[in-house]
Design a protein around this motif. Sequence first.
Motif, short mmCIF file in Angstrom:
data_model
loop_
_atom_site.label_atom_id
_atom_site.label_comp_id
_atom_site.label_asym_id
_atom_site.label_seq_id
_atom_site.Cartn_x
_atom_site.Cartn_y
_atom_site.Cartn_z
N VAL A 274 -7.36 -69.27 -1.03
CA VAL A 274 -6.34 -68.29 -1.42
C VAL A 274 -5.81 -67.61 -0.16
CG1 VAL A 274 -7.29 -67.85 -3.72
CG2 VAL A 274 -8.06 -66.47 -1.76
N VAL A 275 -4.66 -66.99 -0.30
CA VAL A 275 -4.08 -66.18 0.79
C VAL A 275 -4.36 -64.72 0.48
CG1 VAL A 275 -1.98 -65.49 2.00
CG2 VAL A 275 -2.27 -67.87 1.28
N GLU A 276 -4.96 -64.04 1.41
CA GLU A 276 -5.22 -62.61 1.24
C GLU A 276 -4.29 -61.83 2.17
OE1 GLU A 276 -9.29 -60.64 0.50
OE2 GLU A 276 -8.93 -60.31 2.66
N THR A 277 -3.61 -60.84 1.62
CA THR A 277 -2.70 -60.03 2.42
C THR A 277 -2.68 -58.62 1.87
OG1 THR A 277 -0.45 -59.90 3.34
CG2 THR A 277 -0.65 -60.55 1.04
N PHE A 278 -2.01 -57.72 2.60
CA PHE A 278 -1.97 -56.31 2.23
C PHE A 278 -0.51 -55.84 2.21
CE2 PHE A 278 -6.08 -57.22 3.98
CZ PHE A 278 -6.96 -56.53 3.17
N ILE A 279 -0.12 -55.23 1.09
CA ILE A 279 1.27 -54.83 0.86
C ILE A 279 1.43 -53.33 1.14
CG2 ILE A 279 3.12 -54.75 -0.85
CD1 ILE A 279 2.26 -57.57 -0.05
N PRO A 280 2.48 -52.94 1.89
CA PRO A 280 2.72 -51.50 2.12
C PRO A 280 2.91 -50.73 0.81
CG PRO A 280 4.04 -52.83 3.62
CD PRO A 280 3.43 -53.78 2.64
N GLU A 281 2.55 -49.48 0.85
CA GLU A 281 2.55 -48.65 -0.36
C GLU A 281 3.93 -48.61 -1.03
OE1 GLU A 281 1.43 -44.04 -1.69
OE2 GLU A 281 1.39 -44.65 0.42
N ARG A 282 5.02 -48.61 -0.25
CA ARG A 282 6.35 -48.46 -0.85
C ARG A 282 6.74 -49.65 -1.73
NH1 ARG A 282 7.07 -49.57 4.54
NH2 ARG A 282 8.38 -51.37 5.09
N PHE A 283 6.03 -50.79 -1.58
CA PHE A 283 6.32 -51.96 -2.42
C PHE A 283 5.27 -52.17 -3.51
CE2 PHE A 283 8.12 -53.04 1.81
CZ PHE A 283 9.45 -53.10 1.45
N ALA A 284 4.33 -51.27 -3.60
CA ALA A 284 3.20 -51.48 -4.51
C ALA A 284 3.64 -51.54 -5.97
CB ALA A 284 2.16 -50.38 -4.32
N THR A 285 4.70 -50.83 -6.33
CA THR A 285 5.11 -50.77 -7.73
C THR A 285 5.77 -52.06 -8.22
OG1 THR A 285 7.21 -49.74 -7.07
CG2 THR A 285 5.38 -48.28 -7.68
N VAL A 286 6.24 -52.91 -7.31
CA VAL A 286 6.93 -54.15 -7.74
C VAL A 286 6.00 -55.36 -7.70
CG1 VAL A 286 9.16 -53.27 -6.98
CG2 VAL A 286 7.80 -54.66 -5.41
N ILE A 287 4.78 -55.18 -7.22
CA ILE A 287 3.84 -56.30 -7.13
C ILE A 287 3.12 -56.48 -8.45
CG2 ILE A 287 1.86 -57.23 -5.92
CD1 ILE A 287 4.40 -57.09 -4.25
N ARG A 288 3.10 -57.70 -8.93
CA ARG A 288 2.41 -58.01 -10.19
C ARG A 288 1.94 -59.46 -10.15
NH1 ARG A 288 7.82 -58.15 -11.02
NH2 ARG A 288 8.67 -60.05 -12.00
N ARG A 289 1.02 -59.79 -11.00
CA ARG A 289 0.53 -61.17 -11.07
C ARG A 289 1.65 -62.10 -11.53
NH1 ARG A 289 -4.98 -61.88 -14.23
NH2 ARG A 289 -4.60 -63.98 -13.39
N GLY A 290 1.67 -63.28 -10.91
CA GLY A 290 2.68 -64.26 -11.28
C GLY A 290 3.90 -64.29 -10.38
N LEU A 291 4.08 -63.29 -9.52
CA LEU A 291 5.22 -63.31 -8.61
C LEU A 291 5.14 -64.53 -7.70
CD1 LEU A 291 5.74 -59.63 -7.38
CD2 LEU A 291 7.17 -60.94 -8.94
N GLU A 292 6.28 -65.18 -7.52
CA GLU A 292 6.33 -66.39 -6.70
C GLU A 292 6.48 -66.03 -5.23
OE1 GLU A 292 5.85 -69.48 -7.81
OE2 GLU A 292 5.51 -68.65 -9.81
N ALA A 293 5.97 -66.93 -4.37
CA ALA A 293 6.05 -66.73 -2.92
C ALA A 293 6.18 -68.08 -2.23
CB ALA A 293 4.82 -65.98 -2.41
N GLN A 294 6.71 -68.05 -1.02
CA GLN A 294 6.78 -69.23 -0.17
C GLN A 294 5.96 -68.94 1.09
OE1 GLN A 294 10.97 -69.91 0.52
NE2 GLN A 294 11.23 -70.97 -1.42
N THR A 295 5.03 -69.86 1.40
CA THR A 295 4.15 -69.66 2.56
C THR A 295 4.44 -70.71 3.62
OG1 THR A 295 2.38 -71.05 1.67
CG2 THR A 295 2.36 -68.72 1.06
N THR A 296 4.31 -70.30 4.87
CA THR A 296 4.50 -71.22 6.00
C THR A 296 3.37 -71.02 7.00
OG1 THR A 296 5.92 -69.59 7.13
CG2 THR A 296 7.01 -71.27 5.76
#
Length: 331
Positions: free
Chosen positions: A180-202
């Motif tokens: 899995v990819v583990e990362t940390f999201i800044p507080e100002r974006f915490a309200t829009v993060i939810r399970r199932g959100l899509e991402a592209q990794t490189t």
Amino acid sequence: MKNTKASKAITVIIIFVMIIIAGLIFFTYRNRILLADGGSAAPAAQSPPRGAQGTPGGAGQGGPGMAAGRNATAVRVAPVSRGTIEKYLVVNGDVIMRTQVSIFPTVGGKLTEIRLQPGDTVWKGQTVAMVDPSRPGEVYSQSPVVSTITGTILQAPVNPGDTVSVQTPIYLVGDPHSLVVETFIPERFATVIRRGLEAQTTFEAMSGEIFPASVDEVSPMLDPASRTLKIRLRFNREDPRIKAGMFVTLSLVTESATDILVIPREAVINTYGSWIVFVVGEDNRAERREITLGLENETLVEVTSGAVLGEKVVIAGQNFLTDKDPVRILD
């Protein structure tokens, strides 16, 4: 005697220069007076200025028709169209194994044998080491250390001959299928993060390739020290080239909208707190419009009011325009 003659000569020269300066001042002053009275120091045989049609004050020479003869501004345009906008949050993270288990002996004693090294595959129930629990004056049979998980040996922190207890880890085993990819999201974006959100990794090791992933775990609380939210993402497909410990850059889709009216971002101008665009009509004149924006990303903005589908908005040259200016559209 010679000094007297030299002094006279200098005096004559000074007087001559003063006369010339006074003459220049006189003629300059006289010309200014003539110009102020409507006269001219030049010959009076000049003809009056004429317009484009040979009449005084025509459009070609700044008369009443000047606005009609204004040069058209060269611009580039793009249509208002329907499209999709995805808003991204770009962060960095690390690839880790979600499943990591330490293997412990069932008895304490002297480690006599280890059978695997980091990188080796181990199976659940496989004997991975031997421990001799004997004590001075007492002899016991060696006790096997058995793996409780199938996976890959990540660490082997002990060596044969070491004394171990039931709390000493012999191996650290991880499941390579649980990356899995583990990362940390800044507080100002915490309200829009939810399970199932899509991402592209490189990955730097696989430049140019994109590996889709999605949010699988969201921490229920923020870290009080860093004010960040820990999340984990799982890959949509396994790839043997991806290994634990790799550094990853991910673009997380925080918002998305489809089938909306969009225009290029460069068409929009912010003026005194309002957003405006210039729309080119069939008469090739630029109309100043105030618009309302919706979702936006690096290249597109959503228009919720102020423009309609198919209209042409100026995307280059708009900073030189005012309302109703004539324009010339470049290819």
